[in-house]
Design a protein around this motif. Structure first.
Motif: not given
Length: 438
Positions: A111-113, A116-121, A214-222
Motif C-alpha cells: 500500500q505504501f508503494l 508513493k507512486s501515485k503521489l509521485e506521478a 506505528d508510523l502509518w499515520a505519516f503515510n496517510d494520503e491526507r
C-alpha cells in the motif's frame, strides 16, 4: 541395554540434521539486536522476542543481505525466513537467514508503494517544489503529541541552541486510526494562525521511532497532501534514521530524528554570536583603515593650506608656462598657413579653370542635341505636319475623312488641302488623292 555414546561433533551434526528436517524454511518474528556487518559482507545479529524473552543468533550471508531493501537496525521488528542449524564450533542454535522483511510489511508496504507512486506521478515529491529552510527563524511550530518524547527532545534542543526562538505547539495524536485527521487539523491550525498574523517561519512534524504500523499515520494520503500544501516550509522528523515515511518525501526537508529536526531548524545561538562577533571585528578593522586613510588625506590637505603662497606661486608658474606654449603654437600655425596660401591659391585657380572648361563642353553637347531635335530641322528634310480643322494632329490616314480640310505646315509655309481620296496601308486604291490650295 547400553546407551549409545556420541561424539560431540556427531551429536551436533545429528541435532542439526533433525532441525533441518523438522524446521526447514521456517519464518520467525522478533526484534533485531546487535546487528553487525563483517568485512566479508555477511551480517550477524540476535533475534529476540518482542517481550524481551528468548533470543536466537542469526547469520545472513552477503548474497541474501544484498536483497534486503532496508537497513537492519537495533530494535527493528522483522520477520526472517531461513533454516535452523547448529553452529558446530560452539554448539549453538542459529538460523541461517535467506530472506528478511519488516514485520507486517507485506500488505502495508505494498500500500505504501502504491500511494508513493501515485503521489509521485502528481509531482508532490518533485525536488523543484522544495523550499529552503530559513536559517534564523523567529517562531517555529511543532506538530506532535504532547505526551511524545519527541516533543521533549525538540523543546530541549531548541532551548539549548536557540532560546530566542518562540515555539508554538500544535498537539495531535501521532499513532492510531485517529492520528491522520488530527495531524491534518493541527497543520490547519498552524496555517490559520500564520495567516491571522502569528507568523510561523518553519513547521516541524515529528514523532519517535516505531514499526511500520506505528508510523502509518505519516503515510496517510491526507497527511501527505496537507504537508505538501502547507504555505510554511515543513521539516519532517518522523522515526529513527532508518524509518522512511511518505511525509518525508512531501516535506521541504527530512531530518533523521526529531532532535535532528530541531538542530536543522535554527542555527545555534552561540555559533551565531561568534559569527556576528567575527563580522563586527572585520567591519571594525575596515572602518579603522578607512578612517586612517581619510586622516592622512586630511593631513596632506592641511599641509598644503598651511603654505598658500607656495601653492599660488606654483599655479602662476604653471599658467605662465601654458601661455608661452599657446603663443608659440599660434605663431607656428600662422607661419605654416602663410607658406601654404600660395599653393592653395594656385590649386584653386586650376580647379576653377578645369571645372569651367568641363561646363562649356557639357553646354555645347546639350546645344547640339537640342538642335538635332528641333522640329524645324525635320520639316526642312521634306516632312510635313498635318492637323485637322479643330487643330488636332493627324498621324494616321484613318483620321482624315474624305472632303475634310487639312492644315499642312511645311518648312517655308502653310497649306490648306482638301482630302478627295485616301488609302490605308493594307488597301490598293485605283486612284490617287487630290488636293486643292487656297
Amino acid at each position: 541395554m547400553t546407551s549409545r555414546v556420541w561424539g560431540v561433533s556427531a551429536l551436533i551434526n545429528a541435532i542439526s540434521d533433525s532441525l533441518a528436517a523438522r524446521f526447514a524454511q521456517c519464518v520467525v518474528r522478533g526484534e533485531i539486536s546487535g546487528f553487525t556487518r563483517a568485512a566479508s559482507g555477511h551480517g550477524y545479529f540476535t533475534l529476540k522476542d518482542e517481550n524481551g524473552g528468548a533470543s536466537m543468533r542469526c547469520a545472513v550471508f552477503r548474497r541474501a543481505l544484498s536483497q534486503v531493501d532496508f537497513t537492519p537496525g537495533e530494535g527493528m521488528l522483522v520477520e526472517v525466513r531461513g533454516n535452523l542449524s547448529v553452529y558446530e564450533a560452539r554448539g549453538e542454535l542459529q538460523m541461517v537467514v535467506e530472506g528478511m522483511q519488516r514485520a507486517g510489511a507485506g500488505a502495508l508496504y505494498e500500500q505504501f508503494l502504491r500511494l508513493k507512486s501515485k503521489l509521485e506521478a502528481e509531482g508532490l515529491f518533485d525536488p523543484s517544489r522544495k523550499r529552503p529552510i530559513g536559517q534564523f527563524p523567529r517562531r517555529v511550530a511543532v506538530v506532535t503529541s504532547l505526551a511524545a518524547a519527541a516533543l521533549r527532545d525538540v523543546l530541549t534542543t531548541l532551548r539549548r541552541r536557540s532560546p530566542h526562538v518562540e515555539i508554538v505547539v500544535a498537539p495531535c495524536s501521532v499513532q492510531g486510526s485517529e492520528a491522520p485527521a488530527q495531524i491534518v487539523s493541527a497543520l490547519a491550525q498552524v496555517v490559520l494562525s500564520h495567516h491571522a498574523g502569528t507568523v510561523i517561519d518553519t513547521v516541524i512534524v515529528c514523532r519517535g521511532g516505531g514499526s511500520l504500523e506505528d508510523l502509518w499515520a505519516f503515510n496517510d494520503e491526507r497527511v501527505v497532501r496537507a504537508i505538501a500544501q502547507c504555505p510554511v516550509p515543513v521539516i519532517s522528523g518522523v522515526g529513527h534514521e532508518t524509518d522512511v515515511t511518505l511525509a518525508d518525501f512531501a516535506a521541504d526537508l527530512r531530518a533523521p530524528t526529531p532532535t535532528a529536526a530541531a538542530e536543522l531548524v535554527a542555527q545555534a545561538q552561540a555559533q551565531a554570536l561568534r559569527d556576528l562577533a567575527a563580522i563586527a571585528s572585520v567591519m571594525g578593522q575596515r572602518v579603522g583603515q578607512r578612517l586612517d586613510n581619510l586622516a592622512q588625506r586630511l593631513d596632506q590637505a592641511a599641509m598644503r593650506l598651511a603654505r598658500p603662497a607656495q601653492a599660488l606661486s606654483r599655479q602662476q608658474h604653471g599658467l605662465a608656462l601654458l601661455e608661452h606654449r599657446m603663443l608659440g603654437a599660434s605663431q607656428r600655425h600662422v607661419g605654416l598657413a602663410a607658406q601654404a596660401l600660395p599653393i592653395w591659391q594656385s590649386r584653386l585657380v586650376r580647379a576653377v579653370s578645369q571645372q569651367k572648361s568641363q561646363a562649356h563642353q557639357r553646354l555645347d553637347a546639350l546645344q547640339n542635341r537640342l538642335h538635332a531635335l528641333d522640329p524645324q530641322r525635320v520639316l526642312e528634310r521634306g516632312y510635313a505636319w498635318l492637323s485637322d480643322a479643330q487643330g488636332h494632329t493627324v498621324t494616321k490616314a484613318s483620321q482624315a475623312a474624305i472632303g475634310s480640310t487639312m492644315d499642312v505646315v511645311l518648312a517655308d509655309g502653310r497649306l490648306q488641302v482638301e482630302v478627295s481620296d485616301r488609302s490605308m496601308a493594307a488597301e490598293h486604291p485605283s486612284s490617287g488623292a487630290t488636293t486643292s490650295t487656297e
